[in-house]
Design a protein around this motif. Structure first.
Motif, mmCIF file in Angstrom:
data_model
loop_
_atom_site.group_PDB
_atom_site.id
_atom_site.type_symbol
_atom_site.label_atom_id
_atom_site.label_comp_id
_atom_site.label_asym_id
_atom_site.label_seq_id
_atom_site.Cartn_x
_atom_site.Cartn_y
_atom_site.Cartn_z
ATOM 1 N N PRO A 169 4.102 -1.093 3.416
ATOM 2 C CA PRO A 169 3.640 -0.383 2.219
ATOM 3 C C PRO A 169 3.326 -1.314 1.050
ATOM 4 N N ASP A 170 3.970 -2.487 1.009
ATOM 5 C CA ASP A 170 3.705 -3.429 -0.082
ATOM 6 C C ASP A 170 2.289 -3.975 -0.041
ATOM 7 N N LEU A 171 1.615 -3.823 1.096
ATOM 8 C CA LEU A 171 0.253 -4.353 1.237
ATOM 9 C C LEU A 171 -0.821 -3.298 0.982
ATOM 10 N N LEU A 172 -0.410 -2.090 0.624
ATOM 11 C CA LEU A 172 -1.364 -1.037 0.258
ATOM 12 C C LEU A 172 -1.557 -1.074 -1.254
ATOM 13 N N VAL A 173 -2.749 -1.433 -1.696
ATOM 14 C CA VAL A 173 -3.006 -1.651 -3.118
ATOM 15 C C VAL A 173 -4.022 -0.621 -3.612
ATOM 16 N N ASP A 174 -3.591 0.240 -4.533
ATOM 17 C CA ASP A 174 -4.485 1.257 -5.094
ATOM 18 C C ASP A 174 -5.502 0.615 -6.024
ATOM 19 N N ILE B 244 -2.136 -8.339 5.995
ATOM 20 C CA ILE B 244 -3.465 -7.951 5.498
ATOM 21 C C ILE B 244 -3.333 -6.859 4.440
ATOM 22 N N VAL B 245 -3.883 -7.124 3.276
ATOM 23 C CA VAL B 245 -3.891 -6.166 2.179
ATOM 24 C C VAL B 245 -4.992 -5.137 2.405
ATOM 25 N N GLY C 88 4.157 -11.115 -6.205
ATOM 26 C CA GLY C 88 4.599 -12.188 -5.335
ATOM 27 C C GLY C 88 4.713 -11.827 -3.869
ATOM 28 N N VAL C 89 3.941 -10.845 -3.416
ATOM 29 C CA VAL C 89 3.970 -10.427 -2.007
ATOM 30 C C VAL C 89 3.162 -11.410 -1.168
ATOM 31 N N ASP C 90 3.727 -11.799 -0.032
ATOM 32 C CA ASP C 90 3.040 -12.730 0.861
ATOM 33 C C ASP C 90 1.891 -12.020 1.592
ATOM 34 N N PHE C 91 0.717 -12.656 1.671
ATOM 35 C CA PHE C 91 -0.427 -12.071 2.389
ATOM 36 C C PHE C 91 -1.395 -13.163 2.794
ATOM 37 N N ASP C 92 -2.172 -12.874 3.834
ATOM 38 C CA ASP C 92 -3.150 -13.866 4.292
ATOM 39 C C ASP C 92 -4.528 -13.262 4.576
ATOM 40 N N GLY C 93 -4.710 -11.983 4.250
ATOM 41 C CA GLY C 93 -6.006 -11.333 4.448
ATOM 42 C C GLY C 93 -6.166 -10.160 3.511
ATOM 43 N N ALA D 57 -9.524 7.440 1.633
ATOM 44 C CA ALA D 57 -8.626 7.931 2.677
ATOM 45 C C ALA D 57 -9.143 7.577 4.065
ATOM 46 N N LEU D 58 -10.439 7.690 4.272
ATOM 47 C CA LEU D 58 -11.009 7.408 5.584
ATOM 48 C C LEU D 58 -10.922 5.922 5.922
ATOM 49 N N ARG D 59 -11.174 5.070 4.949
ATOM 50 C CA ARG D 59 -11.111 3.632 5.210
ATOM 51 C C ARG D 59 -9.668 3.165 5.363
ATOM 52 N N LEU D 60 -8.740 3.837 4.681
ATOM 53 C CA LEU D 60 -7.327 3.532 4.894
ATOM 54 C C LEU D 60 -6.906 3.911 6.313
ATOM 55 N N GLU D 61 -7.414 5.023 6.812
ATOM 56 C CA GLU D 61 -7.102 5.417 8.184
ATOM 57 C C GLU D 61 -7.630 4.385 9.175
ATOM 58 N N GLY D 62 -8.817 3.841 8.936
ATOM 59 C CA GLY D 62 -9.349 2.809 9.810
ATOM 60 C C GLY D 62 -8.487 1.564 9.802
#
Length: 338
Positions: free
Chosen positions: A214-219, A180-181, A239-244, A195-200
Protein backbone atom coordinates in the motif's frame (compact mmCIF):
# COMPACT_ATOMS: atom_id res chain seq x y z
CA UNK A 1 -23.55 43.11 -48.50
CA UNK A 2 -22.51 39.73 -47.19
CA UNK A 3 -21.08 37.66 -50.06
CA UNK A 4 -23.02 34.57 -51.10
CA UNK A 5 -22.12 31.29 -52.73
CA UNK A 6 -23.49 32.76 -55.97
CA UNK A 7 -20.88 35.55 -55.74
CA UNK A 8 -18.11 32.97 -55.25
CA UNK A 9 -19.32 30.97 -58.25
CA UNK A 10 -19.43 34.08 -60.46
CA UNK A 11 -15.97 35.25 -59.46
CA UNK A 12 -14.45 31.78 -59.93
CA UNK A 13 -16.44 31.24 -63.15
CA UNK A 14 -17.77 27.87 -61.99
CA UNK A 15 -21.13 26.45 -61.00
CA UNK A 16 -22.56 26.68 -57.48
CA UNK A 17 -22.29 22.90 -57.28
CA UNK A 18 -18.55 23.10 -57.93
CA UNK A 19 -18.14 25.67 -55.15
CA UNK A 20 -20.03 23.36 -52.79
CA UNK A 21 -17.88 20.40 -53.81
CA UNK A 22 -14.69 22.36 -53.15
CA UNK A 23 -15.90 23.48 -49.71
CA UNK A 24 -16.74 19.88 -48.84
CA UNK A 25 -13.30 18.75 -50.08
CA UNK A 26 -14.74 16.32 -52.61
CA UNK A 27 -12.18 14.55 -54.81
CA UNK A 28 -12.02 14.56 -58.60
CA UNK A 29 -11.92 18.35 -58.93
CA UNK A 30 -9.20 19.73 -61.19
CA UNK A 31 -6.46 21.44 -59.11
CA UNK A 32 -6.73 24.64 -61.15
CA UNK A 33 -10.50 24.78 -60.61
CA UNK A 34 -10.14 24.08 -56.89
CA UNK A 35 -7.56 26.85 -56.55
CA UNK A 36 -9.78 29.32 -58.42
CA UNK A 37 -12.65 28.62 -56.04
CA UNK A 38 -10.42 28.90 -52.97
CA UNK A 39 -9.01 32.19 -54.25
CA UNK A 40 -12.54 33.52 -54.78
CA UNK A 41 -13.59 32.46 -51.27
CA UNK A 42 -10.55 34.21 -49.77
CA UNK A 43 -11.02 37.33 -51.91
CA UNK A 44 -14.67 37.72 -50.92
CA UNK A 45 -14.13 36.54 -47.31
CA UNK A 46 -17.06 34.20 -47.92
CA UNK A 47 -18.44 32.24 -44.96
CA UNK A 48 -21.06 29.53 -45.54
CA UNK A 49 -24.48 30.10 -43.98
CA UNK A 50 -24.79 26.92 -41.97
CA UNK A 51 -28.25 27.85 -40.68
CA UNK A 52 -29.61 28.24 -44.20
CA UNK A 53 -27.94 25.02 -45.28
CA UNK A 54 -29.56 23.24 -42.35
CA UNK A 55 -33.00 24.60 -43.16
CA UNK A 56 -32.75 23.33 -46.74
CA UNK A 57 -31.27 19.91 -46.08
CA UNK A 58 -32.04 19.18 -42.46
CA UNK A 59 -28.25 18.82 -41.98
CA UNK A 60 -25.66 21.35 -40.88
CA UNK A 61 -22.50 19.31 -41.49
CA UNK A 62 -21.46 20.13 -37.91
CA UNK A 63 -20.33 17.61 -35.30
CA UNK A 64 -19.81 18.51 -31.63
CA UNK A 65 -16.80 17.13 -29.77
CA UNK A 66 -17.20 17.45 -25.99
CA UNK A 67 -14.02 16.76 -24.04
CA UNK A 68 -13.05 17.40 -20.41
CA UNK A 69 -9.90 19.50 -20.68
CA UNK A 70 -7.86 20.94 -23.55
CA UNK A 71 -4.92 21.56 -21.19
CA UNK A 72 -4.43 17.80 -21.17
CA UNK A 73 -2.33 17.00 -24.25
CA UNK A 74 -4.13 13.70 -24.72
CA UNK A 75 -7.42 15.49 -25.34
CA UNK A 76 -5.78 18.25 -27.38
CA UNK A 77 -4.22 15.65 -29.67
CA UNK A 78 -7.48 13.69 -29.78
CA UNK A 79 -9.33 16.85 -30.86
CA UNK A 80 -6.75 17.47 -33.61
CA UNK A 81 -7.26 13.95 -34.98
CA UNK A 82 -11.06 14.32 -34.85
CA UNK A 83 -10.99 17.65 -36.70
CA UNK A 84 -8.75 16.33 -39.47
CA UNK A 85 -10.66 13.07 -39.87
CA UNK A 86 -14.01 14.85 -39.90
CA UNK A 87 -12.85 17.40 -42.48
CA UNK A 88 -11.80 14.55 -44.75
CA UNK A 89 -15.47 13.48 -44.69
CA UNK A 90 -16.79 16.99 -45.37
CA UNK A 91 -17.75 17.64 -41.75
CA UNK A 92 -16.87 20.53 -39.45
CA UNK A 93 -16.20 20.08 -35.73
CA UNK A 94 -17.29 22.33 -32.88
CA UNK A 95 -15.08 21.61 -29.83
CA UNK A 96 -16.46 22.23 -26.34
CA UNK A 97 -14.62 21.88 -23.03
CA UNK A 98 -16.67 20.51 -20.12
CA UNK A 99 -13.98 20.71 -17.41
CA UNK A 100 -15.28 17.32 -16.31
CA UNK A 101 -18.11 19.03 -14.43
CA UNK A 102 -21.54 17.43 -14.43
CA UNK A 103 -23.51 20.68 -14.74
CA UNK A 104 -21.35 21.84 -17.63
CA UNK A 105 -21.74 18.49 -19.40
CA UNK A 106 -25.52 18.66 -18.96
CA UNK A 107 -25.69 22.19 -20.33
CA UNK A 108 -23.69 21.17 -23.40
CA UNK A 109 -25.95 18.17 -24.02
CA UNK A 110 -29.30 19.93 -23.67
CA UNK A 111 -28.38 23.51 -24.60
CA UNK A 112 -28.97 25.37 -27.88
CA UNK A 113 -25.80 24.10 -29.53
CA UNK A 114 -27.44 20.68 -29.82
CA UNK A 115 -29.82 22.23 -32.35
CA UNK A 116 -26.84 23.20 -34.51
CA UNK A 117 -25.14 19.82 -34.85
CA UNK A 118 -25.84 16.55 -36.65
CA UNK A 119 -23.98 14.39 -34.14
CA UNK A 120 -21.95 14.38 -30.91
CA UNK A 121 -18.72 12.74 -29.81
CA UNK A 122 -18.85 12.92 -26.01
CA UNK A 123 -16.04 12.13 -23.56
CA UNK A 124 -18.00 12.03 -20.31
CA UNK A 125 -16.39 12.58 -16.95
CA UNK A 126 -18.93 14.28 -14.69
CA UNK A 127 -22.07 12.32 -15.55
CA UNK A 128 -22.91 9.09 -13.75
CA UNK A 129 -25.28 6.15 -14.08
CA UNK A 130 -28.01 8.37 -12.63
CA UNK A 131 -27.96 10.30 -15.91
CA UNK A 132 -28.65 7.29 -18.16
CA UNK A 133 -32.29 8.31 -18.65
CA UNK A 134 -31.14 11.71 -19.90
CA UNK A 135 -28.86 10.12 -22.48
CA UNK A 136 -31.68 7.87 -23.62
CA UNK A 137 -33.88 10.91 -24.31
CA UNK A 138 -31.29 12.69 -26.48
CA UNK A 139 -32.22 12.04 -30.10
CA UNK A 140 -29.12 13.56 -31.69
CA UNK A 141 -26.75 10.76 -32.78
CA UNK A 142 -24.04 10.32 -30.17
CA UNK A 143 -20.95 8.21 -29.55
CA UNK A 144 -19.47 8.03 -26.05
CA UNK A 145 -15.68 8.15 -25.71
CA UNK A 146 -13.68 7.07 -22.69
CA UNK A 147 -14.46 4.79 -19.80
CA UNK A 148 -17.84 3.12 -19.54
CA UNK A 149 -19.13 5.19 -16.64
CA UNK A 150 -22.54 5.38 -18.28
CA UNK A 151 -24.93 2.73 -19.51
CA UNK A 152 -27.13 4.76 -21.80
CA UNK A 153 -28.22 3.33 -25.17
CA UNK A 154 -25.32 4.87 -27.10
CA UNK A 155 -22.37 3.56 -29.08
CA UNK A 156 -19.18 3.55 -27.02
CA UNK A 157 -15.50 3.57 -28.02
CA UNK A 158 -12.69 3.39 -25.50
CA UNK A 159 -9.14 2.19 -24.87
CA UNK A 160 -7.97 -0.90 -23.01
CA UNK A 161 -7.09 0.82 -19.74
CA UNK A 162 -6.71 -2.32 -17.65
CA UNK A 163 -4.72 -4.26 -20.21
CA UNK A 164 -2.51 -1.29 -21.07
CA UNK A 165 -1.61 -0.61 -17.44
CA UNK A 166 -1.02 -4.31 -16.85
CA UNK A 167 1.41 -4.39 -19.80
CA UNK A 168 3.21 -1.28 -18.52
CA UNK A 169 3.67 -2.82 -15.06
CA UNK A 170 4.71 -6.20 -16.50
CA UNK A 171 7.30 -4.38 -18.60
CA UNK A 172 8.95 -2.95 -15.46
CA UNK A 173 8.81 -6.34 -13.78
CA UNK A 174 10.41 -7.85 -16.88
CA UNK A 175 13.45 -5.57 -16.57
CA UNK A 176 13.93 -6.57 -12.94
CA UNK A 177 11.93 -3.99 -10.97
CA UNK A 178 10.02 -5.16 -7.89
CA UNK A 179 9.23 -2.04 -5.86
CA UNK A 180 6.96 -0.33 -8.36
CA UNK A 181 5.00 2.82 -7.57
CA UNK A 182 1.46 3.15 -8.96
CA UNK A 183 1.33 6.91 -9.55
CA UNK A 184 -2.10 8.32 -10.27
CA UNK A 185 -4.71 6.56 -8.14
CA UNK A 186 -7.74 8.65 -7.17
CA UNK A 187 -10.19 7.08 -4.69
CA UNK A 188 -12.80 9.79 -5.35
CA UNK A 189 -13.00 9.14 -9.09
CA UNK A 190 -15.01 5.92 -9.00
CA UNK A 191 -14.95 3.70 -12.08
CA UNK A 192 -12.78 5.84 -14.31
CA UNK A 193 -9.29 5.76 -15.79
CA UNK A 194 -7.57 5.79 -12.41
CA UNK A 195 -9.46 2.77 -11.07
CA UNK A 196 -9.05 0.79 -14.29
CA UNK A 197 -5.32 1.46 -14.57
CA UNK A 198 -4.86 0.59 -10.90
CA UNK A 199 -6.56 -2.74 -11.58
CA UNK A 200 -4.12 -3.38 -14.43
CA UNK A 201 -1.19 -2.61 -12.12
CA UNK A 202 -2.54 -5.04 -9.53
CA UNK A 203 -3.08 -7.78 -12.12
CA UNK A 204 0.54 -7.60 -13.22
CA UNK A 205 1.77 -7.85 -9.63
CA UNK A 206 -0.45 -10.86 -8.97
CA UNK A 207 0.68 -12.64 -12.12
CA UNK A 208 4.33 -12.07 -11.12
CA UNK A 209 3.75 -13.25 -7.56
CA UNK A 210 4.63 -9.84 -6.10
CA UNK A 211 2.72 -8.78 -3.00
CA UNK A 212 1.10 -5.37 -3.28
CA UNK A 213 2.52 -2.75 -0.91
CA UNK A 214 0.00 0.00 0.00
CA UNK A 215 2.93 2.39 0.55
CA UNK A 216 3.56 2.28 -3.21
CA UNK A 217 0.06 3.47 -4.16
CA UNK A 218 0.35 7.22 -4.69
CA UNK A 219 -2.77 9.34 -5.23
CA UNK A 220 -2.69 12.14 -7.78
CA UNK A 221 -5.75 14.40 -7.87
CA UNK A 222 -5.91 15.88 -11.37
CA UNK A 223 -3.49 14.45 -13.92
CA UNK A 224 -1.13 17.32 -14.77
CA UNK A 225 2.64 17.84 -14.59
CA UNK A 226 2.23 19.94 -11.46
CA UNK A 227 0.14 17.37 -9.60
CA UNK A 228 2.48 14.58 -10.64
CA UNK A 229 5.42 16.59 -9.34
CA UNK A 230 3.68 17.45 -6.07
CA UNK A 231 2.65 13.85 -5.43
CA UNK A 232 6.14 12.50 -6.19
CA UNK A 233 7.74 15.13 -3.95
CA UNK A 234 5.48 14.12 -1.06
CA UNK A 235 6.20 10.44 -1.73
CA UNK A 236 9.98 11.00 -1.69
CA UNK A 237 9.66 12.82 1.62
CA UNK A 238 8.26 9.60 3.13
CA UNK A 239 11.48 7.74 2.36
CA UNK A 240 9.82 4.65 0.85
CA UNK A 241 12.15 2.40 -1.13
CA UNK A 242 11.22 1.98 -4.83
CA UNK A 243 12.82 1.16 -8.15
CA UNK A 244 10.02 1.71 -10.70
CA UNK A 245 7.09 4.01 -11.46
CA UNK A 246 3.98 3.21 -13.48
CA UNK A 247 2.41 6.63 -14.07
CA UNK A 248 -1.25 6.56 -15.06
CA UNK A 249 -0.70 9.23 -17.70
CA UNK A 250 2.27 10.89 -19.38
CA UNK A 251 1.77 14.30 -17.76
CA UNK A 252 2.11 13.09 -14.19
CA UNK A 253 5.06 10.96 -15.33
CA UNK A 254 6.82 14.09 -16.62
CA UNK A 255 6.18 15.97 -13.38
CA UNK A 256 7.47 13.03 -11.34
CA UNK A 257 10.49 12.65 -13.63
CA UNK A 258 11.59 16.23 -12.94
CA UNK A 259 11.25 15.85 -9.17
CA UNK A 260 13.19 12.57 -9.09
CA UNK A 261 16.01 14.07 -11.13
CA UNK A 262 16.13 17.08 -8.80
CA UNK A 263 16.44 14.60 -5.89
CA UNK A 264 19.48 12.99 -7.53
CA UNK A 265 17.77 9.83 -8.78
CA UNK A 266 18.88 8.59 -12.20
CA UNK A 267 16.29 7.31 -14.69
CA UNK A 268 16.32 4.46 -15.59
CA UNK A 269 19.33 3.24 -13.57
CA UNK A 270 17.86 4.02 -10.14
CA UNK A 271 14.19 4.18 -11.12
CA UNK A 272 12.55 3.00 -14.35
CA UNK A 273 9.51 5.06 -15.40
CA UNK A 274 6.67 4.37 -17.83
CA UNK A 275 3.65 6.54 -18.65
CA UNK A 276 0.37 6.14 -20.50
CA UNK A 277 -1.06 7.99 -23.56
CA UNK A 278 2.00 8.50 -25.81
CA UNK A 279 1.52 12.24 -26.21
CA UNK A 280 3.92 13.87 -28.62
CA UNK A 281 6.20 15.63 -26.12
CA UNK A 282 7.38 12.45 -24.36
CA UNK A 283 9.49 11.55 -27.40
CA UNK A 284 11.68 14.59 -26.69
CA UNK A 285 12.22 14.54 -22.92
CA UNK A 286 15.54 13.54 -21.35
CA UNK A 287 15.30 10.64 -21.00
CA UNK A 288 12.54 9.98 -23.53
CA UNK A 289 9.56 8.36 -21.84
CA UNK A 290 8.39 4.79 -22.32
CA UNK A 291 4.61 4.74 -22.52
CA UNK A 292 1.44 3.03 -23.69
CA UNK A 293 0.00 4.13 -27.03
CA UNK A 294 -3.76 3.65 -26.41
CA UNK A 295 -4.79 3.79 -30.07
CA UNK A 296 -6.13 7.35 -30.52
CA UNK A 297 -6.29 7.05 -34.30
CA UNK A 298 -8.40 3.90 -33.99
CA UNK A 299 -10.66 5.55 -31.40
CA UNK A 300 -11.38 8.41 -33.80
CA UNK A 301 -11.76 6.22 -36.90
CA UNK A 302 -14.27 3.88 -35.23
CA UNK A 303 -16.14 6.65 -33.39
CA UNK A 304 -16.63 8.68 -36.56
CA UNK A 305 -17.71 5.59 -38.48
CA UNK A 306 -20.31 4.79 -35.83
CA UNK A 307 -21.46 8.42 -35.67
CA UNK A 308 -21.82 9.01 -39.41
CA UNK A 309 -23.69 5.71 -39.70
CA UNK A 310 -26.19 6.98 -37.14
CA UNK A 311 -26.32 10.42 -38.76
CA UNK A 312 -27.14 9.18 -42.28
CA UNK A 313 -29.53 6.51 -41.02
CA UNK A 314 -27.62 3.53 -42.39
CA UNK A 315 -27.08 2.20 -38.84
CA UNK A 316 -30.44 3.30 -37.46
CA UNK A 317 -31.49 -0.24 -36.56
CA UNK A 318 -28.09 -1.40 -35.25
CA UNK A 319 -28.04 -2.01 -31.46
CA UNK A 320 -25.60 0.12 -29.41
CA UNK A 321 -22.02 -1.03 -29.97
CA UNK A 322 -18.94 -1.17 -27.72
CA UNK A 323 -15.45 -1.07 -29.19
CA UNK A 324 -12.15 -1.49 -27.33
CA UNK A 325 -9.09 -0.30 -29.25
CA UNK A 326 -5.77 -2.09 -29.48
CA UNK A 327 -2.71 -0.63 -27.72
CA UNK A 328 1.09 -0.70 -28.03
CA UNK A 329 3.81 -0.56 -25.41
CA UNK A 330 6.53 1.79 -26.61
CA UNK A 331 9.90 1.33 -24.90
CA UNK A 332 12.12 4.40 -24.78
CA UNK A 333 15.07 5.55 -22.67
CA UNK A 334 13.24 5.76 -19.34
CA UNK A 335 13.07 1.94 -19.15
CA UNK A 336 16.13 1.03 -21.21
CA UNK A 337 19.16 0.44 -18.95
CA UNK A 338 22.44 1.73 -20.27
Amino acid sequence: MTPTIHDVARLAEVSIKTVSNVMNDYPHIRPATRQRVLDAIASLDYKPNLSARGLRSGKTGLVSLIIPDLRNPYFAELADIVVRAAEAQGLSVMVAQSNGQRERELSLLVGPRMQMVDGVLFSALGLSAEDNDLLARIRTPMVLLGERILDGPKDHVTMRNVEGSEAATAHLIGIGRRRIVALGSDPAQGLGSAALRLEGYRRALRHAGIEEDPDLLVDVIGWYRRTGADSMRAFLDRGVDFDGVVAFNDQIALGALRVMQEAGLHVPDDVAVIGFDDVDEVRYTLPSLSTIDPGREEIVEVALRYLTGRMDGSDADVPPRDHLTSFRLIQRESTTPA
